[in-house]
Design a protein around this motif. Structure first.
Motif, PDB file in Angstrom:
ATOM      1  N   SER A  51      -6.044  -4.481  16.483  1.00  0.00           N
ATOM      2  CA  SER A  51      -6.334  -5.799  15.911  1.00  0.00           C
ATOM      3  C   SER A  51      -5.066  -6.480  15.415  1.00  0.00           C
ATOM      4  O   SER A  51      -5.009  -7.711  15.316  1.00  0.00           O
ATOM      5  CB  SER A  51      -7.323  -5.673  14.747  1.00  0.00           C
ATOM      6  N   GLY A  52      -4.045  -5.665  15.079  1.00  0.00           N
ATOM      7  CA  GLY A  52      -2.829  -6.232  14.517  1.00  0.00           C
ATOM      8  C   GLY A  52      -2.997  -6.697  13.082  1.00  0.00           C
ATOM      9  O   GLY A  52      -2.055  -7.208  12.471  1.00  0.00           O
ATOM     10  N   VAL A  53      -4.199  -6.518  12.540  1.00  0.00           N
ATOM     11  CA  VAL A  53      -4.490  -6.966  11.166  1.00  0.00           C
ATOM     12  C   VAL A  53      -4.720  -5.753  10.267  1.00  0.00           C
ATOM     13  O   VAL A  53      -3.980  -5.507   9.322  1.00  0.00           O
ATOM     14  CB  VAL A  53      -5.711  -7.904  11.132  1.00  0.00           C
ATOM     15  N   GLY A  54      -5.772  -5.022  10.553  1.00  0.00           N
ATOM     16  CA  GLY A  54      -6.029  -3.779   9.837  1.00  0.00           C
ATOM     17  C   GLY A  54      -5.489  -2.613  10.636  1.00  0.00           C
ATOM     18  O   GLY A  54      -4.601  -2.764  11.468  1.00  0.00           O
ATOM     19  N   GLY A  55      -6.063  -1.438  10.373  1.00  0.00           N
ATOM     20  CA  GLY A  55      -5.623  -0.278  11.144  1.00  0.00           C
ATOM     21  C   GLY A  55      -5.911   1.010  10.420  1.00  0.00           C
ATOM     22  O   GLY A  55      -6.397   1.022   9.284  1.00  0.00           O
ATOM     23  N   GLY A  56      -5.602   2.122  11.089  1.00  0.00           N
ATOM     24  CA  GLY A  56      -5.901   3.439  10.550  1.00  0.00           C
ATOM     25  C   GLY A  56      -4.702   4.358  10.580  1.00  0.00           C
ATOM     26  O   GLY A  56      -3.813   4.226  11.420  1.00  0.00           O
ATOM     27  N   VAL A  57      -4.710   5.316   9.647  1.00  0.00           N
ATOM     28  CA  VAL A  57      -3.610   6.267   9.501  1.00  0.00           C
ATOM     29  C   VAL A  57      -4.193   7.615   9.097  1.00  0.00           C
ATOM     30  O   VAL A  57      -5.238   7.678   8.440  1.00  0.00           O
ATOM     31  CB  VAL A  57      -2.599   5.764   8.437  1.00  0.00           C
ATOM     32  N   LEU A  58      -3.530   8.682   9.493  1.00  0.00           N
ATOM     33  CA  LEU A  58      -3.950  10.024   9.109  1.00  0.00           C
ATOM     34  C   LEU A  58      -3.182  10.473   7.872  1.00  0.00           C
ATOM     35  O   LEU A  58      -1.947  10.417   7.847  1.00  0.00           O
ATOM     36  CB  LEU A  58      -3.702  11.012  10.250  1.00  0.00           C
ATOM     37  N   HIS A  59      -3.919  10.931   6.863  1.00  0.00           N
ATOM     38  CA  HIS A  59      -3.345  11.449   5.635  1.00  0.00           C
ATOM     39  C   HIS A  59      -3.678  12.928   5.497  1.00  0.00           C
ATOM     40  O   HIS A  59      -4.322  13.513   6.361  1.00  0.00           O
ATOM     41  CB  HIS A  59      -3.883  10.674   4.436  1.00  0.00           C
ATOM     42  N   THR A  60      -3.249  13.494   4.374  1.00  0.00           N
ATOM     43  CA  THR A  60      -3.523  14.914   4.132  1.00  0.00           C
ATOM     44  C   THR A  60      -4.973  15.133   3.708  1.00  0.00           C
ATOM     45  O   THR A  60      -5.697  15.912   4.329  1.00  0.00           O
ATOM     46  CB  THR A  60      -2.588  15.460   3.043  1.00  0.00           C
TER      47      THR A  60
END
Length: 493
Positions: free
Chosen positions: A138-147
């Motif tokens: 989307s270029g707006v939001g997004g996801g990331v992997l954390h611990t």
């Protein structure tokens, strides 16, 4: 160890891991070692050996000294806490990622690490039915992997605080207030403790199944504002640890928007159930998509991916990077300057990061969407079987309605009440005795307290658990109930 020695040791390691998996059911779920056992047993107690040892000896010590001190979270009779996944695909993903070790703090470190993470987070967002705004594409939001979900919540609070103070620079930090509930995981209180913020737990009621209602939040906001405080974030939960409670996001959403609060939804355990369309209404997907600024769930609990693999999605990625972007000259790259890549170091508190996306990729490709859903549905079916057995019994009662794969109950032997009081404190004593007795069996269950009621949690989710293990657990509970009641009735009041 050279490459060929590693090859030989690796073959042996895989063989031993497979043997361990085959032996799991024969092992006691919980370790029986005494505190301090390992220091006494380890060779070279005063420090690391002066001369290197053979790897065969080291591996033997893992088998002989470490394994006896482990609690086996993948045991089919592990029903404590929430499950922690361990699949062959996840093990291999960790093995491969360890073989190409790198700190992954920006795209240039290893482009594949960043790009695979962006891809699998979009795969997961689609799997869970999240709105397109949460996709990296989307270029707006997004996801990331954390611990862990605690790390994700802390990151969300940092971003929410940063947003609020930019909009209200006149507000002192000590006047900020964050909201959790009396059922929220300790991650909320700990985030406040770390950041030096005020944290207000809001009361939830049994008649609402311990889910936060909109009028409770609204009253708290008005009260705090009247006292010169500035509420800035609510951590809501889909599937609390104690009872599996789900906060009423449909009631809370308009209120947080009206008053400018950030809504972080912690669905660490239950969130993966969104993969199954039939659980999306229960888990309030529509409200998550409409109101949440951030959303977290853990693949490493019920989601078949080995620890650690916690997902965090944000509606507006700039709110993360505005809060967390610190870029000294030695971290600058052409791609970063051009804004053509994600630098995930600015989506988390630490600089370096593991290549977690590889094991998620392996699991999702190997199981596929249907295999992933089948695993979840099997867990729900097994939990329903347990709760049905419990509801049909005159010895036990539900403390709250079962939630997905979590059943919270207590022992209430109605036929013994003529011989003993049935007030809360007395029944709490009974259930403490009962839980203590269960601790010496081949099960692992944990306790909790709900509105002063001591009760026992039964959480299904281990991949190896089958119907026979549910039935065996039920037999153990029934077998221990009688002796627990006898001990209780003979205990002086």
């Amino acid at each position: 160890m050279d490459v060929e020695q590693f090859r030989i040791a690796g073959y042996k390691a895989i063989d031993r891991i497979c043997d361990y998996f085959y032996s799991l059911e024969e092992r006691a779920v919980v370790s029986t070692v005494e505190p301090g056992y390992l220091r006494k047993a380890l060779p070279g107690k005063s420090g690391a050996p002066e001369e290197g040892e053979t790897f065969d000896k080291i591996a033997d010590d893992f088998r002989d000294l470490i394994l006896p001190g482990l609690t086996h979270w993948q045991h089919p009779s592990f029903f404590a806490y929430f499950p922690t996944s361990c699949t062959a695909e996840g093990v291999l993903g960790d093995l491969y990622s360890s073989s190409v070790s790198n700190p992954g703090f920006n795209w240039a470190c290893s482009p594949a690490c960043t790009e695979l993470e962006a891809v699998v987070m979009d795969w997961a967002a689609k799997l869970f039915g999240l709105s397109d705004v949460f996709f990296n594409t989307s270029g707006v939001g997004g996801g990331v992997l954390h611990t862990t979900a605690s790390d994700s919540a802390l990151t969300a609070v940092v971003a929410a605080r940063s947003r609020y103070t930019r909009l209200h620079p006149e507000v002192a930090i000590e006047d900020l207030v964050m909201y959790v509930t009396t059922q929220t995981h300790s991650l909320g209180t700990k985030a406040a403790l770390i950041l030096g913020l005020s944290c207000r737990p809001l009361e939830v009621k049994p008649e609402d199944e311990y889910g936060l209602r909109g009028d409770t939040l609204h009253s708290a906001i008005l009260e705090d504002k009247a006292n010169g405080k500035h509420p800035f974030i609510l951590i809501a939960t889909v599937g609390t640890t104690s009872t599996g409670a789900i906060d009423k996001l449909d009631e809370l959403g308009d209120i947080v928007q009206e008053h400018g609060l950030w809504l972080h939804v912690d669905a660490a355990w239950a969130g993966v159930a969104l993969a199954c369309p039939e659980y999306r209404e229960l888990c309030q997907l529509e409200s998550i998509n409409r109101y949440a600024q951030s959303f977290c769930t853990n693949f490493h609990k019920w989601g078949l991916v080995n620890f650690d693999a916690s997902t965090l999605w944000v509606r507006d990625r700039t709110l993360l990077t505005d809060a967390l972007d610190v870029t000294p000259e030695f971290l600058r790259t052409r791609a970063n300057k051009e804004g053509t890549v994600i630098d995930y170091r600015n989506w988390q508190l630490a600089l370096g990061r593991r290549f977690r996306s590889l094991k998620v990729w392996f699991v999702l490709r190997s199981y596929g969407v249907q295999g992933f859903r089948n695993h979840l549905r099997k867990g729900v079916e097994l939990a329903n079987r347990f709760s049905s057995l419990l509801e049909a019994s005159s010895q036990f009662e539900l403390v709250v309605r079962p939630s997905i794969t979590l059943t919270v109950f207590r022992l209430v032997p109605y036929d013994s009440l003529a011989n003993a009081t049935n007030d809360i404190s007395s029944l709490n004593l009974l259930n403490r005795i009962f839980h203590r007795r269960l601790s010496s069996t081949d099960l692992f269950l944990t306790q909790t307290e709900v509105n002063g009621v001591f009760c026992i949690r039964f959480a299904v989710g281990a991949a190896r658990t089958q119907e026979k293990h549910i039935d065996m657990a039920w037999k153990v509970l029934c077998a221990e109930a009688g002796p627990a009641v006898e001990e209780w009735t003979s205990t002086p009041t």
